[in-house]
Design an enzyme around this catalytic site. Structure first.
Site, PDB file in Angstrom:
ATOM      1  N   HIS A 100       1.053  -1.778  -0.873  1.00  0.00           N
ATOM      2  CA  HIS A 100      -0.034  -1.375   0.014  1.00  0.00           C
ATOM      3  C   HIS A 100       0.452  -0.397   1.074  1.00  0.00           C
ATOM      4  O   HIS A 100      -0.304   0.482   1.502  1.00  0.00           O
ATOM      5  CB  HIS A 100      -0.652  -2.603   0.687  1.00  0.00           C
ATOM      6  CG  HIS A 100      -1.638  -3.325  -0.177  1.00  0.00           C
ATOM      7  ND1 HIS A 100      -2.885  -3.704   0.254  1.00  0.00           N
ATOM      8  CD2 HIS A 100      -1.562  -3.728  -1.473  1.00  0.00           C
ATOM      9  CE1 HIS A 100      -3.541  -4.313  -0.731  1.00  0.00           C
ATOM     10  NE2 HIS A 100      -2.750  -4.352  -1.785  1.00  0.00           N
ATOM     11  N   HIS A 141       2.377  -8.638 -11.155  1.00  0.00           N
ATOM     12  CA  HIS A 141       1.419  -9.742 -11.220  1.00  0.00           C
ATOM     13  C   HIS A 141       1.955 -10.915 -12.041  1.00  0.00           C
ATOM     14  O   HIS A 141       1.245 -11.902 -12.229  1.00  0.00           O
ATOM     15  CB  HIS A 141       0.088  -9.265 -11.807  1.00  0.00           C
ATOM     16  CG  HIS A 141      -0.736  -8.511 -10.829  1.00  0.00           C
ATOM     17  ND1 HIS A 141      -1.989  -8.015 -11.135  1.00  0.00           N
ATOM     18  CD2 HIS A 141      -0.509  -8.166  -9.532  1.00  0.00           C
ATOM     19  CE1 HIS A 141      -2.491  -7.388 -10.080  1.00  0.00           C
ATOM     20  NE2 HIS A 141      -1.602  -7.464  -9.099  1.00  0.00           N
ATOM     21  N   PRO A 173      -5.968   0.570  -5.447  1.00  0.00           N
ATOM     22  CA  PRO A 173      -6.802   0.159  -6.572  1.00  0.00           C
ATOM     23  C   PRO A 173      -7.565  -1.121  -6.252  1.00  0.00           C
ATOM     24  O   PRO A 173      -7.069  -1.990  -5.536  1.00  0.00           O
ATOM     25  CB  PRO A 173      -5.794  -0.079  -7.700  1.00  0.00           C
ATOM     26  CG  PRO A 173      -4.498  -0.329  -7.006  1.00  0.00           C
ATOM     27  CD  PRO A 173      -4.537   0.465  -5.744  1.00  0.00           C
ATOM     28  N   GLY A 183       2.087   6.633   2.600  1.00  0.00           N
ATOM     29  CA  GLY A 183       3.493   6.749   2.256  1.00  0.00           C
ATOM     30  C   GLY A 183       4.270   5.517   2.689  1.00  0.00           C
ATOM     31  O   GLY A 183       3.786   4.686   3.459  1.00  0.00           O
TER      32      GLY A 183
END
Length: 341
Positions: A72, A201, A171, A78
Site C-alpha cells: 500500500h 495472499h 487494486p 512510491g
C-alpha cells in the site's frame, strides 16, 4: 474486433505503460544499494530482523500485515513511508486515513515503529522509515518460510502524505485481472510480477465484507439476475456454504474474517495458487487471476513449482521496492515514522 487483435492491442498497451515508468524505476534502482548503510549503520539489517522476529512471535498476524503495508505504501506515492503517517499527527488527512487503508493492521505499524526506535538508539537520524518497512517485509516473509532476498536501500521518507492520492492507485478486491494488469503496468510491474506478488495472499486474512457479495445473493455483472445458489459459481460450493456460515452477522461485526489460504494459512508457500483452480480463492480478484488466460499461465506455473514462485516473488518484491522511490534531497529521514518532519 477479433479476439487475437484485441489481445495484441492490450499487450501493447501494457508494454507502453510499463515502458513509461521503466526509466524512472531503473534510475531509482541505480541509486539504491545493498551496502548503503555499511558505514553509517552497519547493524541495520540485524536490528530490524531482531525486532520484527520478536513482534511476529508475539503477534502472528504481523507478517501478512506488514507485507500489505509495504504494498500500500509503494503503490500510492512510491516506497516513501507516506502510508505510515498517523492521522493524529497530521494537519490534513494522510494516506492512512483513506477508506481502503483503514483496515491496515496496527501490528504492522507497530513493528516498523519498534524497529525505528531501536535504530534511532543505535544510529540516530540515519535509517529511513521506508527502508525499515522494506527490510521488515522481506524478513517476515522469510520467517514464514518464504524466500529471502537482498533489499536495496537508500530510500528517503516523504515530506507529504495525502489521502486524496490513494484512490485509483490500489487494486480493489472486486477488480478483474485485466484491470489489475493495467494498474500494475502503470507502476512498471508486469502481469507475471503481478501474479507473483498476489502470492502474498498465501498468508493473512480478509474481512468478510470484502467478499460478502460473492456468497450472499450473488449477481453476475453481465446478467444482473441472482445466481441460482446465491453465491459466485466460481467458488467451490462447499467452500461457499462454509463462508456463508462463518460470515453470518458480518454486518454487525465488521471484524469477522477468513484466512486467505484456508489450507496452510500461516506458511508462505504455493498453496494459494493450488487453491485457485479448486474454487478456493477467497476474493473475486484472486479468482480472476485463474479465470483470465494471460494470468492463468503464471498461476499454474507457481502452483506446480514452488521454486519458480519463490524466485519470481523475490524478483517482484525487489521491483516493487523501486516504485517511486525518493533519494537524496527528494526526501528526508524522519525521526518518527508516524509524523511528518
Amino acid at each position: 474486433m477479433a479476439a487475437p487483435l484485441r489481445r495484441l492491442l492490450f499487450s501493447l498497451a501494457l508494454l507502453l505503460a510499463a515502458a513509461a515508468t521503466a526509466p524512472g524505476a531503473a534510475a531509482a534502482a541505480a541509486r539504491l544499494s545493498t551496502s548503503y548503510y555499511s558505514r553509517s549503520c552497519p547493524r541495520v539489517e540485524q536490528i530490524v530482523s531482531d525486532v520484527v522476529t520478536a513482534k511476529q512471535q508475539a503477534n502472528p498476524s504481523t507478517a501478512a500485515g506488514t507485507l500489505r503495508l509495504f504494498f500500500h505504501d509503494c503503490f500510492v506515492s512510491g516506497c516513501d513511508a507516506s502510508v505510515l503517517v498517523s492521522p493524529l499527527s497530521a494537519d490534513r488527512s494522510p494516506e492512512r486515513a483513506a477508506e481502503i487503508n483503514l483496515s491496515l493492521p496496527g501490528d504492522a505499524f507497530d513493528a516498523v515503529a519498534r524497529a525505528k526506535a531501536a535504530l534511532e538508539a543505535a544510529c540516530p537520524g540515519t535509517v529511513s522509515c521506508a527502508d525499515i518497512l522494506a527490510l521488515a517485509a522481506r524478513d517476515l516473509v522469510g520467517i514464514l518460510g518464504g524466500p529471502r532476498f537482498p533489499v536495496y536501500l537508500g530510500r528517503r521518507d516523504a515530506r507529504r502524505s495525502e489521502a486524496t492520492d490513494v484512490e485509483g492507485n490500489l487494486p480493489r478486491t472486486n477488480m478483474s485481472a485485466r484491470a489489475m494488469a493495467v494498474l500494475f503496468a502503470r507502476k512498471g510491474i508486469t502481469p507475471r510480477e503481478m501474479v507473483a506478488l498476489a502470492g502474498a495472499h498465501t498468508v493473512g486474512f480478509s474481512h468478510c465484507s470484502e467478499f460478502a457479495h460473492r456468497v450472499y445473493g450473488y449477481r453476475p455483472a453481465a446478467a444482473g439476475a441472482p445466481a441460482p445458489d446465491g453465491f459466485d459459481p466460481a467458488l467451490n460450493p462447499a467452500f461457499a456454504r462454509a463462508l456463508r456460515s462463518s460470515c453470518a452477522g458480518y454486518e454487525r461485526d465488521p471484524t469477522l474474517s477468513i484466512f486467505n489460504d484456508i489450507v496452510t494459512p500461516s506458511v508462505f508457500d504455493e498453496l494459494y495458487f493450488k487453491n485457485l483452480p479448486r474454487g478456493l480463492g477467497l476474493l473475486a480478484s484472486d479468482a480472476a487471476l485463474w479465470e483470465y488466460a494471460p494470468t492463468r499461465v503464471f498461476v499454474q506455473r507457481y502452483a506446480d513449482n514452488r521454486t519458480a514462485f519463490f524466485n519470481d516473488f523475490a524478483a517482484a518484491m525487489q521491483r516493487l521496492g523501486t516504485v517511486g522511490v525518493k533519494t537524496g534531497r527528494q526526501g528526508v529521514v524522519r525521526r518518527q515514522c508516524d509524523v511528518l518532519d
